[in-house]
Design an enzyme around this catalytic site. Structure first.
Site, PDB file in Angstrom:
ATOM      1  N   ASP A  67      45.637 105.629  -5.885  1.00 37.45           N
ATOM      2  CA  ASP A  67      46.682 104.500  -6.872  1.00 37.45           C
ATOM      3  C   ASP A  67      46.075 103.780  -7.873  1.00 37.45           C
ATOM      4  O   ASP A  67      44.891 104.067  -7.857  1.00 37.45           O
ATOM      5  CB  ASP A  67      46.757 103.065  -5.626  1.00 37.45           C
ATOM      6  CG  ASP A  67      45.988 103.017  -5.090  1.00 37.45           C
ATOM      7  OD1 ASP A  67      44.381 102.863  -5.866  1.00 37.45           O
ATOM      8  OD2 ASP A  67      45.698 101.912  -3.676  1.00 37.45           O
ATOM      9  N   ASN A 136      43.742  93.211   4.782  1.00 35.49           N
ATOM     10  CA  ASN A 136      45.008  93.674   5.786  1.00 35.49           C
ATOM     11  C   ASN A 136      45.514  94.962   6.827  1.00 35.49           C
ATOM     12  O   ASN A 136      46.552  94.438   6.652  1.00 35.49           O
ATOM     13  CB  ASN A 136      45.976  92.666   5.208  1.00 35.49           C
ATOM     14  CG  ASN A 136      46.556  93.180   3.997  1.00 35.49           C
ATOM     15  OD1 ASN A 136      45.823  94.916   4.085  1.00 35.49           O
ATOM     16  ND2 ASN A 136      47.485  92.619   3.361  1.00 35.49           N
ATOM     17  N   HIS A 138      45.564  97.098   4.652  1.00 32.22           N
ATOM     18  CA  HIS A 138      46.333  98.290   3.525  1.00 32.22           C
ATOM     19  C   HIS A 138      45.407  99.310   3.766  1.00 32.22           C
ATOM     20  O   HIS A 138      43.936  99.645   3.822  1.00 32.22           O
ATOM     21  CB  HIS A 138      46.515  96.990   2.709  1.00 32.22           C
ATOM     22  CG  HIS A 138      45.254  97.136   1.952  1.00 32.22           C
ATOM     23  ND1 HIS A 138      45.900  96.095   0.883  1.00 32.22           N
ATOM     24  CD2 HIS A 138      44.966  97.913   0.922  1.00 32.22           C
ATOM     25  CE1 HIS A 138      44.840  95.698   0.048  1.00 32.22           C
ATOM     26  NE2 HIS A 138      43.565  97.223   0.025  1.00 32.22           N
ATOM     27  N   GLU A 143      50.722  98.297   2.622  1.00 35.47           N
ATOM     28  CA  GLU A 143      51.024  97.253   2.493  1.00 35.47           C
ATOM     29  C   GLU A 143      51.253  96.664   4.013  1.00 35.47           C
ATOM     30  O   GLU A 143      52.481  97.744   4.381  1.00 35.47           O
ATOM     31  CB  GLU A 143      50.468  96.128   2.187  1.00 35.47           C
ATOM     32  CG  GLU A 143      50.490  96.025   0.429  1.00 35.47           C
ATOM     33  CD  GLU A 143      49.128  95.395   0.582  1.00 35.47           C
ATOM     34  OE1 GLU A 143      48.207  94.817   1.216  1.00 35.47           O
ATOM     35  OE2 GLU A 143      49.608  94.252  -0.403  1.00 35.47           O
TER      36      GLU A 143
HETATM   37  C1  F6R Z   1      41.373 101.407  -3.573  1.00 31.02           C
HETATM   38  C2  F6R Z   1      43.080 100.986  -2.737  1.00 31.02           C
HETATM   39  C3  F6R Z   1      42.217  99.660  -2.110  1.00 31.02           C
HETATM   40  C4  F6R Z   1      41.069  99.323  -1.531  1.00 31.02           C
HETATM   41  C5  F6R Z   1      40.708  98.062  -0.377  1.00 31.02           C
HETATM   42  C6  F6R Z   1      39.908  98.099  -0.163  1.00 31.02           C
HETATM   43  O1  F6R Z   1      41.993 102.082  -4.549  1.00 31.02           O
HETATM   44  O2  F6R Z   1      43.574 102.100  -2.882  1.00 31.02           O
HETATM   45  O3  F6R Z   1      43.211 100.135  -0.488  1.00 31.02           O
HETATM   46  O4  F6R Z   1      40.568 100.341  -0.942  1.00 31.02           O
HETATM   47  O5  F6R Z   1      41.818  97.216  -0.923  1.00 31.02           O
HETATM   48  O6  F6R Z   1      39.445  97.172  -1.916  1.00 31.02           O
HETATM   49  P1  F6R Z   1      37.416  96.873  -1.732  1.00 31.02           P
HETATM   50  O7  F6R Z   1      36.766  97.862  -1.062  1.00 31.02           O
HETATM   51  O8  F6R Z   1      37.394  95.677  -3.081  1.00 31.02           O
HETATM   52  O9  F6R Z   1      36.947  95.510  -0.450  1.00 31.02           O
END
Ligand code: F6R
Length: 240
Positions: A67, A136, A138, A143
């Site tokens: 992303d 959450n 995702h 989401e």
């Molecule tokens: C990042 C992504 C997100 C993260 C998620 C967890 O490219 O796609 O889904 O993997 O937000 O983020 P952290 O590792 O910072 O807790």
């Protein structure tokens, strides 16, 4: 789903790096799917060390990231392109031309999503997809919603995610509210998936991922439908 529970973040990162390293040793020209966020940083550090030691090479490796914020320039310090260069690509022997991230400045994000999915397909799909998970549930920026998208698309971040990501920005209002993300379908097409989760705040999603139930309200639960997933987490995420 294979589950490996590690004592702490450092051990989780080493274990995860070993999975990626094995993939590259077996198939040097693998297509890797990569994630940003804080969770994989320790794994990237281990991979950088292994590459410096000559244990692995990224010279033939191709990467596709999950992303990118939208709209955001790749030069912006908070862009995921900037993050990947700083945390991995600048420090290993990868050919930057083989690294791909959705274009956060695309005029037409729908076209960009199609282009990205076609590029992944033309590359033979992803051999090993690395994922973090949001608190959450995702995955990428898919989401919790009643309906999830199959392909790469423009999406809005939930307030929970904006709040969680505000730690990387000066203030919450600086966090972009939209992103281009691979869809759940694109992610599930990967041949193998490596999910990382660290810390108590990921316990909810880890328990949902292992619950035997699937709901779009926790997109990470869809990973239970894939036949080759390894979840590597630390004790805090596993036990809560
Ligand atoms: C990042 C992504 C997100 C993260 C998620 C967890 O490219 O796609 O889904 O993997 O937000 O983020 P952290 O590792 O910072 O807790």
């Amino acid at each position: 789903m294979q589950v490996i529970v590690c004592e702490n973040y450092d051990k989780m990162s080493r274990e995860a790096a070993a999975v990626v390293a094995n993939q590259l040793k077996k198939t040097p020209n693998s297509v890797l799917g990569l994630a940003t966020g804080s969770t994989p940083v320790g794994m990237y550090e281990q991979l950088i060390r292994m590459c410096a030691d000559g244990e692995i090479s990224f010279a033939e490796t191709v990467t596709y990231n999950l992303d990118e914020y939208y709209p955001l320039s790749p030069d912006h310090v908070q862009s995921y392109r900037f993050f990947m260069n700083r945390n991995l690509f600048d420090k290993v022997d990868i050919n930057k031309a083989n690294t791909h991230i959705p274009n956060g400045l695309a005029k037409d994000p729908d076209e960009e999503g199609d282009r990205y999915d076609k590029a992944v397909e033309a590359a033979g799909f992803i051999d090993l997809q690395v994922l973090g998970v949001g608190q959450n549930g995702h995955i990428g920026f898919n989401e919790p919603e009643e309906e999830l998208y199959e392909g790469t698309h423009l999406t809005s971040l939930t307030q929970d995610t904006i709040n969680a990501n505000s730690r990387f920005f000066m203030k919450t209002s600086d966090v972009p509210t939209r992103a281009i993300t691979m869809g759940m379908g694109s992610i599930l097409k990967a041949k193998k998936i490596l999910v990382l989760a660290s810390g108590k705040n990921k316990h909810f999603v880890v328990s949902k991922m292992l619950s035997g139930r699937i709901t779009t309200a926790v997109p990470a639960t869809l990973l239970q439908t894939h036949r080759d997933v390894i979840l590597i987490c630390d004790k805090a995420a596993y036990e809560g």
